[in-house]
Design a protein around this motif. Structure first.
Motif, PDB file in Angstrom:
ATOM      1  N   GLN A 131       0.506  -0.954   0.276  1.00 31.92           N
ATOM      2  CA  GLN A 131      -0.220   0.406  -0.079  1.00 31.92           C
ATOM      3  C   GLN A 131       0.579   0.977  -0.034  1.00 31.92           C
ATOM      4  OE1 GLN A 131      -2.324  -0.367   3.621  1.00 31.92           O
ATOM      5  NE2 GLN A 131      -2.061  -2.358   3.468  1.00 31.92           N
ATOM      6  N   VAL A 132       0.717   2.272  -0.340  1.00 30.82           N
ATOM      7  CA  VAL A 132       1.246   3.880  -0.445  1.00 30.82           C
ATOM      8  C   VAL A 132      -0.019   4.627  -0.975  1.00 30.82           C
ATOM      9  CG1 VAL A 132       2.847   2.605  -2.106  1.00 30.82           C
ATOM     10  CG2 VAL A 132       1.138   3.533  -3.040  1.00 30.82           C
ATOM     11  N   ALA A 133       0.627   5.736  -0.109  1.00 28.60           N
ATOM     12  CA  ALA A 133      -0.066   7.232  -0.159  1.00 28.60           C
ATOM     13  C   ALA A 133       0.194   7.728  -0.782  1.00 28.60           C
ATOM     14  CB  ALA A 133      -0.393   7.705   1.315  1.00 28.60           C
ATOM     15  N   THR A 134      -0.919   7.542  -1.631  1.00 25.64           N
ATOM     16  CA  THR A 134      -0.590   7.636  -3.696  1.00 25.64           C
ATOM     17  C   THR A 134      -0.411   9.444  -2.929  1.00 25.64           C
ATOM     18  OG1 THR A 134      -3.294   8.314  -3.625  1.00 25.64           O
ATOM     19  CG2 THR A 134      -1.726   6.272  -4.268  1.00 25.64           C
ATOM     20  N   ALA A 135      -1.180  10.416  -2.599  1.00 24.00           N
ATOM     21  CA  ALA A 135      -0.670  11.603  -2.392  1.00 24.00           C
ATOM     22  C   ALA A 135       1.036  12.336  -2.289  1.00 24.00           C
ATOM     23  CB  ALA A 135      -1.834  12.161  -1.308  1.00 24.00           C
ATOM     24  N   GLU A 136       1.726  11.290  -1.077  1.00 23.79           N
ATOM     25  CA  GLU A 136       2.491  11.315  -1.111  1.00 23.79           C
ATOM     26  C   GLU A 136       3.853  11.141  -1.758  1.00 23.79           C
ATOM     27  OE1 GLU A 136       3.144  10.268   2.544  1.00 23.79           O
ATOM     28  OE2 GLU A 136       1.229  10.955   3.531  1.00 23.79           O
ATOM     29  N   HIS A 137       3.407   9.130  -2.586  1.00 22.49           N
ATOM     30  CA  HIS A 137       4.622   9.512  -3.196  1.00 22.49           C
ATOM     31  C   HIS A 137       4.772   8.857  -4.327  1.00 22.49           C
ATOM     32  CE1 HIS A 137       5.597   4.669  -4.121  1.00 22.49           C
ATOM     33  NE2 HIS A 137       5.416   4.959  -5.713  1.00 22.49           N
ATOM     34  N   SER A 138       3.648   9.453  -5.215  1.00 20.13           N
ATOM     35  CA  SER A 138       3.991   9.810  -6.633  1.00 20.13           C
ATOM     36  C   SER A 138       3.989  11.533  -7.058  1.00 20.13           C
ATOM     37  CB  SER A 138       3.188   9.046  -7.658  1.00 20.13           C
ATOM     38  OG  SER A 138       1.834   9.580  -7.013  1.00 20.13           O
ATOM     39  N   SER A 139       3.551  12.443  -5.626  1.00 17.26           N
ATOM     40  CA  SER A 139       3.617  13.799  -6.325  1.00 17.26           C
ATOM     41  C   SER A 139       2.160  14.155  -7.516  1.00 17.26           C
ATOM     42  CB  SER A 139       4.577  14.365  -6.043  1.00 17.26           C
ATOM     43  OG  SER A 139       5.685  13.833  -7.300  1.00 17.26           O
TER      44      SER A 139
END
Lengths: 154, 250
Positions: A131-139
């Motif tokens: 899982q990733v927090a998409t907002a932080e992960h890929s900007s």
């Protein structure tokens, strides 16, 4: 004779008895006319209902059907972590496409929405699931800028 | 004319023999051969759901909706998110949510002081189903291969079965005004496919199983895992088994 005396004594019962028999006969005739022939073959229901339910059209063609033509993508996917994700889990229901590939051309799924559905960070998900927090992960970059969806490992 | 007791018994006896011969002949010749290769007697369908694999993506709900044309706002399958806080200081009820049946998934959950997990739900296809017992017209039934179905041409829409289902799996279809429910994708499984929800589950949390198939993985799973059905005290003979199910789930 015993029978004759019995009949004479109960003569007044003959007509109601005839009416009763007629009603019972009518009931049996109507009953046999409106109840389907096979009713009760498997239980207290109409066995034709099974066929009725089976006639429903199929929307998802199934993994095996997709791979018959798209074996190149299937090979790429088999090497990665998405090996056990069925084609239509992302691409949507495509039985019509399988029946007539030219008439129903599927659209590519929207990657921004698609990946997040499974991989957005969430405390309720199993811990070993990536899982990733998409907002932080890929900007804000689309997932498929780096990851190839069929085999997402970098 | 005199009728003796002997006459009554002779004539009656002959009639009885004739009737039984007729009935036997009908029994022997009346059964029609099956129309295709699928044999009802060879299957007993069910499902196994592994809670530890469910990620709450809602793929099953969307797939079911598209496959079966489920009307908007109604669900044949749905996913619930349980949040159970640490109960050391005070006993709290678990928080259960299922926004729109999870057809669009769930909003992300921040870590809580306790445990949280997803529970997919659907018709349990009970072997001794309460919904079948209450139907006054024989419109709902357990098929010979173990699927609880509704005969749409017989259903009156009286909703007895909706009330009787302990799992809340039935609804009245707003257009047909007859009761609708999960058919375990009967139109798919009888043609060799798996259900739409199992087909589209990305993590394999759902698995369609056939208890009458000796090679089905269900036998190994039931032998080697801790499994539970929902509301076992209702004695419904539920055939949807859950692995790693928490006791708080109802």
């Amino acid at each position: 004779m015993v029978v004759r005396r019995l009949f004479r004594d109960s003569a007044h019962l003959v007509r109601p008895a005839l009416v009763l028999v007629a009603c019972m006969a009518l009931f049996l005739v109507v009953r046999s006319a409106i109840i389907p022939k096979a009713f009760g073959q498997y239980g207290h229901y109409r066995p034709g209902a099974l066929d009725l339910v089976r006639q429903h059209p199929i929307a998802f063609a199934g993994q095996d059907t997709c791979v018959m033509c798209h074996d190149d993508q299937a090979t790429v996917r088999a090497a990665g972590k998405h090996a056990h994700v069925a084609c239509e889990a992302c691409h949507g229901p495509l039985a019509q496409h399988a029946d007539d590939p030219a008439a129903h051309v599927p659209k590519l799924p929207d990657v921004a929405d698609l990946c997040r559905r499974c991989h957005e960070k969430d405390a309720a998900k199993p811990r070993n699931f990536p899982q990733v927090a998409t907002a932080e992960h890929s900007s804000g970059m689309a997932c498929n800028t780096c990851h190839q969806p069929h085999n997402p490992h970098l | 004319m005199d009728i003796s007791r002997r006459d009554i018994f002779t004539v009656g006896g002959k009639l009885l023999i004739l009737a039984s011969v007729g009935a036997t002949l009908k029994q022997i010749t009346g059964a029609e051969p099956p129309s295709d290769a699928y044999r009802l007697a060879d299957h007993w369908w069910g499902m196994i759901i592994d809670i530890d694999k469910c990620i709450g993506c809602g793929n099953c709900v969307r797939a079911c909706s598209k496959e079966n044309n489920v009307p908007e706002g109604f669900f044949r399958t749905w996913v619930e998110r349980y949040q159970i806080e640490d109960q050391i200081k005070e006993v709290k009820q678990p928080r259960v949510e299922s926004p729109n049946g999870a057809i669009d998934g769930f909003p992300p959950l921040a870590p809580i002081d306790g445990k949280s997990f997803y529970v997919p739900k659907l018709c349990n296809h009970c072997a001794d189903s309460p919904c079948v017992q209450v139907c006054p017209v024989g419109a709902t039934f357990v098929s010979p291969d173990g699927v609880v179905l509704v005969d749409q041409t017989y259903c009156l829409g009286c909703r007895y079965c909706v009330q009787a289902c302990p799992y809340g799996c039935r609804y009245l279809h707003p257009e047909t005004q007859t009761v609708d429910k999960c058919t375990l994708c009967y139109h798919r499984i009888t043609k060799g496919l798996t259900t739409a929800c199992c087909e589209n589950c990305p993590t394999g949390a759902r698995l369609l199983v056939d208890f009458k198939n000796p090679k089905d993985p269900v036998h190994e799973i039931l032998r080697t895992n801790k499994v539970q059905v929902l509301k076992p005290y209702m004695a419904t003979g539920a055939k949807v088994y859950y692995e790693n199910l928490d006791g708080a789930v109802r």
